[in-house]
Scaffold this motif. Sequence first.
Motif, PDB file in Angstrom:
ATOM      1  N   ASP A 142       1.326   6.992   6.782  1.00  0.00           N
ATOM      2  CA  ASP A 142      -0.108   7.053   6.470  1.00  0.00           C
ATOM      3  C   ASP A 142      -0.346   7.064   4.962  1.00  0.00           C
ATOM      4  O   ASP A 142      -1.217   6.362   4.461  1.00  0.00           O
ATOM      5  CB  ASP A 142      -0.751   8.296   7.099  1.00  0.00           C
ATOM      6  CG  ASP A 142      -0.834   8.206   8.614  1.00  0.00           C
ATOM      7  OD1 ASP A 142      -0.751   7.081   9.148  1.00  0.00           O
ATOM      8  OD2 ASP A 142      -0.987   9.268   9.257  1.00  0.00           O
ATOM      9  N   ILE A 143       0.426   7.856   4.247  1.00  0.00           N
ATOM     10  CA  ILE A 143       0.297   7.932   2.789  1.00  0.00           C
ATOM     11  C   ILE A 143       0.623   6.586   2.160  1.00  0.00           C
ATOM     12  O   ILE A 143      -0.073   6.106   1.266  1.00  0.00           O
ATOM     13  CB  ILE A 143       1.196   9.043   2.216  1.00  0.00           C
ATOM     14  CG1 ILE A 143       0.683  10.407   2.673  1.00  0.00           C
ATOM     15  CG2 ILE A 143       1.268   8.967   0.694  1.00  0.00           C
ATOM     16  CD1 ILE A 143       1.633  11.548   2.388  1.00  0.00           C
ATOM     17  N   GLU A 172       0.445   3.576   3.565  1.00  0.00           N
ATOM     18  CA  GLU A 172      -0.592   2.592   3.899  1.00  0.00           C
ATOM     19  C   GLU A 172      -1.847   2.807   3.062  1.00  0.00           C
ATOM     20  O   GLU A 172      -2.502   1.842   2.672  1.00  0.00           O
ATOM     21  CB  GLU A 172      -0.912   2.647   5.388  1.00  0.00           C
ATOM     22  CG  GLU A 172       0.171   2.037   6.249  1.00  0.00           C
ATOM     23  CD  GLU A 172      -0.111   2.142   7.728  1.00  0.00           C
ATOM     24  OE1 GLU A 172      -1.073   2.854   8.115  1.00  0.00           O
ATOM     25  OE2 GLU A 172       0.639   1.526   8.504  1.00  0.00           O
ATOM     26  N   GLU A 173      -2.189   4.061   2.780  1.00  0.00           N
ATOM     27  CA  GLU A 173      -3.347   4.339   1.929  1.00  0.00           C
ATOM     28  C   GLU A 173      -3.133   3.772   0.533  1.00  0.00           C
ATOM     29  O   GLU A 173      -4.021   3.155  -0.048  1.00  0.00           O
ATOM     30  CB  GLU A 173      -3.609   5.838   1.839  1.00  0.00           C
ATOM     31  CG  GLU A 173      -4.179   6.444   3.094  1.00  0.00           C
ATOM     32  CD  GLU A 173      -4.289   7.955   3.013  1.00  0.00           C
ATOM     33  OE1 GLU A 173      -4.127   8.516   1.908  1.00  0.00           O
ATOM     34  OE2 GLU A 173      -4.533   8.576   4.060  1.00  0.00           O
ATOM     35  N   GLY A 174      -1.949   3.976  -0.015  1.00  0.00           N
ATOM     36  CA  GLY A 174      -1.627   3.441  -1.334  1.00  0.00           C
ATOM     37  C   GLY A 174      -1.586   1.931  -1.343  1.00  0.00           C
ATOM     38  O   GLY A 174      -2.064   1.282  -2.277  1.00  0.00           O
ATOM     39  N   LEU A 175      -1.041   1.354  -0.296  1.00  0.00           N
ATOM     40  CA  LEU A 175      -0.952  -0.095  -0.197  1.00  0.00           C
ATOM     41  C   LEU A 175      -2.338  -0.726  -0.103  1.00  0.00           C
ATOM     42  O   LEU A 175      -2.589  -1.780  -0.684  1.00  0.00           O
ATOM     43  CB  LEU A 175      -0.114  -0.475   1.019  1.00  0.00           C
ATOM     44  CG  LEU A 175       0.234  -1.932   1.206  1.00  0.00           C
ATOM     45  CD1 LEU A 175       1.048  -2.426   0.012  1.00  0.00           C
ATOM     46  CD2 LEU A 175       1.006  -2.130   2.493  1.00  0.00           C
ATOM     47  N   ALA A 176      -3.231  -0.074   0.611  1.00  0.00           N
ATOM     48  CA  ALA A 176      -4.580  -0.611   0.778  1.00  0.00           C
ATOM     49  C   ALA A 176      -5.349  -0.637  -0.538  1.00  0.00           C
ATOM     50  O   ALA A 176      -6.247  -1.460  -0.712  1.00  0.00           O
ATOM     51  CB  ALA A 176      -5.354   0.215   1.813  1.00  0.00           C
ATOM     52  N   LEU A 177      -4.999   0.226  -1.462  1.00  0.00           N
ATOM     53  CA  LEU A 177      -5.701   0.282  -2.738  1.00  0.00           C
ATOM     54  C   LEU A 177      -5.220  -0.778  -3.731  1.00  0.00           C
ATOM     55  O   LEU A 177      -5.856  -0.996  -4.757  1.00  0.00           O
ATOM     56  CB  LEU A 177      -5.557   1.671  -3.362  1.00  0.00           C
ATOM     57  CG  LEU A 177      -6.191   2.800  -2.575  1.00  0.00           C
ATOM     58  CD1 LEU A 177      -5.862   4.135  -3.227  1.00  0.00           C
ATOM     59  CD2 LEU A 177      -7.681   2.617  -2.451  1.00  0.00           C
TER      60      LEU A 177
END
Length: 111
Positions: A36-37, A39-44
């Motif tokens: 989850d962490i 994917e959050e970074g990747l999405a940014l």
Amino acid sequence: MWKRRFEKKSVVDDIKTEGEEEEEDEDAMPHSEFLDIFEEGLALMVTLEEVNSQVALEYGQAMTVRVCKGDGEVMPIVVVQSATVLDLKKAIRRYMELKQRREGGVKHIGW
């Protein structure tokens, strides 16, 4: 001299103990939480498509079309100068999907 060897060994043991503690801390995080962490970074991150769009804008090969939604939100959509209505629709879809991924909102939009 014997005392120094003992002290050095003690320091090495302390370092090993600290390393083992760090490994235990890394193992303590569940894979799903780490994912989850990540994917959050990747999405940014900025996508290659966004970079290419900005380059095309700078060289005058693309334009920004501002699409106003019913709720008053304005979406700046970048399309090439020779874009068709279908190209604009696809660009709007990509914009919305990327926005939803970054904000963590709805996973699927019924077009």
